[in-house]
Write a protein that holds these residues in place. Structure first.
Motif, PDB file in Angstrom:
ATOM      1  N   ASN A 110       0.667  -1.338  -0.042  1.00 59.49           N
ATOM      2  CA  ASN A 110      -0.020  -0.055   0.048  1.00 59.49           C
ATOM      3  C   ASN A 110       0.679   1.180   0.037  1.00 59.49           C
ATOM      4  OD1 ASN A 110      -2.401  -1.395   0.168  1.00 59.49           O
ATOM      5  ND2 ASN A 110      -2.264  -1.620   2.239  1.00 59.49           N
ATOM      6  N   ASN A 111       2.084   1.245  -0.386  1.00 64.68           N
ATOM      7  CA  ASN A 111       3.009   2.446  -0.449  1.00 64.68           C
ATOM      8  C   ASN A 111       3.807   2.118  -1.421  1.00 64.68           C
ATOM      9  OD1 ASN A 111       5.309   0.769   0.475  1.00 64.68           O
ATOM     10  ND2 ASN A 111       4.360   0.827   2.479  1.00 64.68           N
ATOM     11  N   GLY A 112       4.744   3.087  -2.013  1.00 69.54           N
ATOM     12  CA  GLY A 112       5.671   3.075  -3.103  1.00 69.54           C
ATOM     13  C   GLY A 112       5.770   4.443  -3.747  1.00 69.54           C
ATOM     14  N   VAL A 113       5.664   4.246  -5.163  1.00 64.26           N
ATOM     15  CA  VAL A 113       5.858   5.504  -5.846  1.00 64.26           C
ATOM     16  C   VAL A 113       4.431   6.200  -6.460  1.00 64.26           C
ATOM     17  CG1 VAL A 113       6.831   6.339  -8.002  1.00 64.26           C
ATOM     18  CG2 VAL A 113       8.200   4.870  -6.683  1.00 64.26           C
ATOM     19  N   PRO A 136      -4.075  12.944   3.089  1.00 60.16           N
ATOM     20  CA  PRO A 136      -2.904  12.626   2.768  1.00 60.16           C
ATOM     21  C   PRO A 136      -2.664  10.732   2.705  1.00 60.16           C
ATOM     22  CG  PRO A 136      -2.836  13.983   4.566  1.00 60.16           C
ATOM     23  CD  PRO A 136      -4.067  13.747   4.307  1.00 60.16           C
ATOM     24  N   LEU A 137      -1.903  10.388   1.702  1.00 63.17           N
ATOM     25  CA  LEU A 137      -1.798   9.086   1.290  1.00 63.17           C
ATOM     26  C   LEU A 137      -0.489   8.924   2.056  1.00 63.17           C
ATOM     27  CD1 LEU A 137      -2.703   8.495  -2.140  1.00 63.17           C
ATOM     28  CD2 LEU A 137      -4.091   8.104  -0.174  1.00 63.17           C
ATOM     29  N   LYS A 138      -0.161   7.597   2.816  1.00 63.60           N
ATOM     30  CA  LYS A 138       1.021   7.542   3.611  1.00 63.60           C
ATOM     31  C   LYS A 138       2.084   6.987   2.817  1.00 63.60           C
ATOM     32  CE  LYS A 138      -1.367   7.691   8.028  1.00 63.60           C
ATOM     33  NZ  LYS A 138      -1.859   6.877   9.138  1.00 63.60           N
ATOM     34  N   ASP A 139       3.452   7.115   3.335  1.00 64.69           N
ATOM     35  CA  ASP A 139       4.705   6.337   2.859  1.00 64.69           C
ATOM     36  C   ASP A 139       4.388   6.096   1.181  1.00 64.69           C
ATOM     37  OD1 ASP A 139       5.043   5.623   5.262  1.00 64.69           O
ATOM     38  OD2 ASP A 139       3.766   4.221   5.166  1.00 64.69           O
ATOM     39  N   TYR A 140       4.646   7.405   0.675  1.00 69.05           N
ATOM     40  CA  TYR A 140       4.781   7.306  -0.987  1.00 69.05           C
ATOM     41  C   TYR A 140       5.828   8.375  -1.428  1.00 69.05           C
ATOM     42  CZ  TYR A 140       2.233  11.432  -0.908  1.00 69.05           C
ATOM     43  OH  TYR A 140       1.467  12.768  -0.520  1.00 69.05           O
ATOM     44  N   VAL A 151       1.119  10.390 -16.572  1.00 76.01           N
ATOM     45  CA  VAL A 151       0.980   9.505 -15.343  1.00 76.01           C
ATOM     46  C   VAL A 151       0.416   8.175 -15.569  1.00 76.01           C
ATOM     47  CG1 VAL A 151      -0.360   9.686 -13.371  1.00 76.01           C
ATOM     48  CG2 VAL A 151       0.660  11.761 -14.156  1.00 76.01           C
ATOM     49  N   LEU A 152      -0.637   8.058 -16.273  1.00 80.48           N
ATOM     50  CA  LEU A 152      -1.269   6.921 -16.693  1.00 80.48           C
ATOM     51  C   LEU A 152      -0.189   5.877 -17.268  1.00 80.48           C
ATOM     52  CD1 LEU A 152      -4.437   5.701 -16.990  1.00 80.48           C
ATOM     53  CD2 LEU A 152      -3.960   6.178 -19.340  1.00 80.48           C
ATOM     54  N   SER A 153       0.673   6.328 -18.173  1.00 83.75           N
ATOM     55  CA  SER A 153       1.558   5.491 -18.741  1.00 83.75           C
ATOM     56  C   SER A 153       2.751   4.882 -17.712  1.00 83.75           C
ATOM     57  CB  SER A 153       2.459   6.182 -19.896  1.00 83.75           C
ATOM     58  OG  SER A 153       3.359   5.459 -20.328  1.00 83.75           O
ATOM     59  N   TYR A 154       3.156   5.768 -16.748  1.00 79.52           N
ATOM     60  CA  TYR A 154       4.040   5.461 -15.587  1.00 79.52           C
ATOM     61  C   TYR A 154       3.427   4.169 -14.826  1.00 79.52           C
ATOM     62  CZ  TYR A 154       6.266   9.739 -16.151  1.00 79.52           C
ATOM     63  OH  TYR A 154       7.321  10.967 -16.501  1.00 79.52           O
ATOM     64  N   VAL A 155       2.098   4.359 -14.419  1.00 83.68           N
ATOM     65  CA  VAL A 155       1.378   3.193 -13.669  1.00 83.68           C
ATOM     66  C   VAL A 155       1.472   2.038 -14.473  1.00 83.68           C
ATOM     67  CG1 VAL A 155      -0.454   2.632 -12.184  1.00 83.68           C
ATOM     68  CG2 VAL A 155       0.288   4.968 -12.181  1.00 83.68           C
ATOM     69  N   GLU A 156       0.911   2.217 -15.836  1.00 80.91           N
ATOM     70  CA  GLU A 156       0.667   0.982 -16.775  1.00 80.91           C
ATOM     71  C   GLU A 156       1.919   0.187 -16.886  1.00 80.91           C
ATOM     72  OE1 GLU A 156      -2.800   0.006 -18.948  1.00 80.91           O
ATOM     73  OE2 GLU A 156      -2.710   0.145 -16.797  1.00 80.91           O
ATOM     74  N   LEU A 157       3.062   0.745 -16.996  1.00 82.65           N
ATOM     75  CA  LEU A 157       4.298   0.354 -17.305  1.00 82.65           C
ATOM     76  C   LEU A 157       5.068  -0.137 -16.092  1.00 82.65           C
ATOM     77  CD1 LEU A 157       5.633   2.842 -19.818  1.00 82.65           C
ATOM     78  CD2 LEU A 157       4.736   0.431 -20.371  1.00 82.65           C
ATOM     79  N   GLY A 158       4.603   0.153 -14.921  1.00 82.51           N
ATOM     80  CA  GLY A 158       5.068  -0.359 -13.678  1.00 82.51           C
ATOM     81  C   GLY A 158       6.253   0.622 -13.218  1.00 82.51           C
ATOM     82  N   ALA A 160       5.679   3.602 -11.688  1.00 81.95           N
ATOM     83  CA  ALA A 160       4.932   3.858 -10.511  1.00 81.95           C
ATOM     84  C   ALA A 160       4.030   3.006 -10.040  1.00 81.95           C
ATOM     85  CB  ALA A 160       4.460   5.284 -10.828  1.00 81.95           C
ATOM     86  N   ASP A 161       3.799   2.940  -8.801  1.00 80.98           N
ATOM     87  CA  ASP A 161       3.030   1.875  -7.995  1.00 80.98           C
ATOM     88  C   ASP A 161       1.386   2.557  -8.100  1.00 80.98           C
ATOM     89  OD1 ASP A 161       4.827  -0.202  -7.003  1.00 80.98           O
ATOM     90  OD2 ASP A 161       5.580   1.763  -6.214  1.00 80.98           O
ATOM     91  N   PHE A 162       1.275   3.530  -8.126  1.00 78.74           N
ATOM     92  CA  PHE A 162      -0.063   4.380  -7.775  1.00 78.74           C
ATOM     93  C   PHE A 162       0.017   5.408  -8.877  1.00 78.74           C
ATOM     94  CE2 PHE A 162       0.829   2.448  -3.819  1.00 78.74           C
ATOM     95  CZ  PHE A 162      -0.275   1.513  -3.890  1.00 78.74           C
ATOM     96  N   GLY A 163      -0.916   5.995  -9.214  1.00 80.74           N
ATOM     97  CA  GLY A 163      -1.112   7.344  -9.898  1.00 80.74           C
ATOM     98  C   GLY A 163      -2.637   7.851  -9.636  1.00 80.74           C
ATOM     99  N   ILE A 164      -2.308   9.275  -9.693  1.00 81.89           N
ATOM    100  CA  ILE A 164      -3.993   9.970  -9.455  1.00 81.89           C
ATOM    101  C   ILE A 164      -4.152  10.499 -11.079  1.00 81.89           C
ATOM    102  CG2 ILE A 164      -5.088  11.764  -8.534  1.00 81.89           C
ATOM    103  CD1 ILE A 164      -3.447  11.481  -6.135  1.00 81.89           C
ATOM    104  N   VAL A 165      -5.424   9.902 -11.444  1.00 81.14           N
ATOM    105  CA  VAL A 165      -5.800  10.483 -13.024  1.00 81.14           C
ATOM    106  C   VAL A 165      -7.187  10.674 -12.894  1.00 81.14           C
ATOM    107  CG1 VAL A 165      -3.898   8.994 -14.103  1.00 81.14           C
ATOM    108  CG2 VAL A 165      -6.003   7.967 -13.521  1.00 81.14           C
TER     109      VAL A 165
END
Length: 227
Positions: A110-113, A136-140, A151-158, A160-165
């Motif tokens: 539940n944390n990461g990039v 606030p989201l924790k530990d990111y 942003v979508l591409s970052y998450v889709e390609l791995g 980034a772990d999470f994204g806000i779109v």
């Protein structure tokens, strides 16, 4: 003599050509492409070019003398500023959106990039920043994209772990999923405003296309119901 006739023809075509350039927020890509294609059946002689990007970047392009007929941004404040400084005739909101948190399917924690749009230029990043300040989201750790599709591409390609779109981007997810739709009280209203540049040479064609888009809100609602 032939050269003179040729030059005259070129000048005639350039003066009377039917063409408009639309600068649109990246999140409007599919919506605009589909409606441009449909509009060709109404006015097949009109050539419509599409310039997509972050709303802040598109705003600066117009302010710096960019050749734009219609501008369609994901931040109404930008459009109001353009109107107040006489870059566009008027502005009106014709679409709205919501903000979601997406997660790569291979992310187990539940944390990461966390990827968001660069809030200096990207409205989705500005709305995301408001959400993070209110909830606030924790530990990111944050990474920034040049527009919401990055942003979508970052998450889709791995990358980034999470994204806000935007909610409408969820229809494009293949390797990720929506895990939360943020309440609208956590950020300013996400309003897409459209206007016609005061430098346009084809105001009538631009107005006709804008009128066409006003009646296409149902397609946008379909995207909003993509979950």
């Amino acid at each position: 003599m032939k050269n003179i006739i040729f030059i005259f023809i070129i000048l005639f075509q350039s003066i009377f050509s039917k063409e408009i350039l639309i600068s649109g927020a990246a999140s409007l890509k599919e919506y605009l492409e589909k409606n441009i294609q449909e509009y060709k059946a109404i006015d097949p002689e009109l050539a419509i070019s599409l310039n997509l990007g972050g709303s802040g970047t598109l705003k600066r392009q117009l302010e710096q003398g960019g050749d734009v007929d219609v501008i369609f941004l994901a931040n109404r404040d930008y459009m109001i500023d353009l109107k107040n400084n006489n870059y566009i005739f008027n502005e009106e909101v014709i679409l709205e959106n919501s903000l979601v948190l997406i997660k790569n399917n291979n992310t187990s924690s539940n944390n990461g990039v966390l990827a968001i749009g660069d809030p200096k230029y990207v409205p989705a990043g500005q709305y995301a920043t408001e959400v993070l300040n209110n909830l606030p989201l924790k530990d990111y750790s944050l990474v920034y994209g040049k527009d919401v599709r990055s942003v979508l591409s970052y998450v889709e390609l791995g990358e980034a772990d999470f994204g806000i779109v935007y909610l409408t981007d969820a229809k494009l997810l293949k390797n990720s999923k929506v895990i939360e739709v943020f309440p609208t009280n956590l950020h300013k209203p996400i309003e897409y405003s459209i206007g016609i540049s005061k430098t346009t040479k084809n105001k009538e064609d631009a107005e006709n296309f804008l009128k066409f888009l006003r009646g296409k809100g149902w397609e946008w609602l379909h995207l909003l119901n993509c979950l």
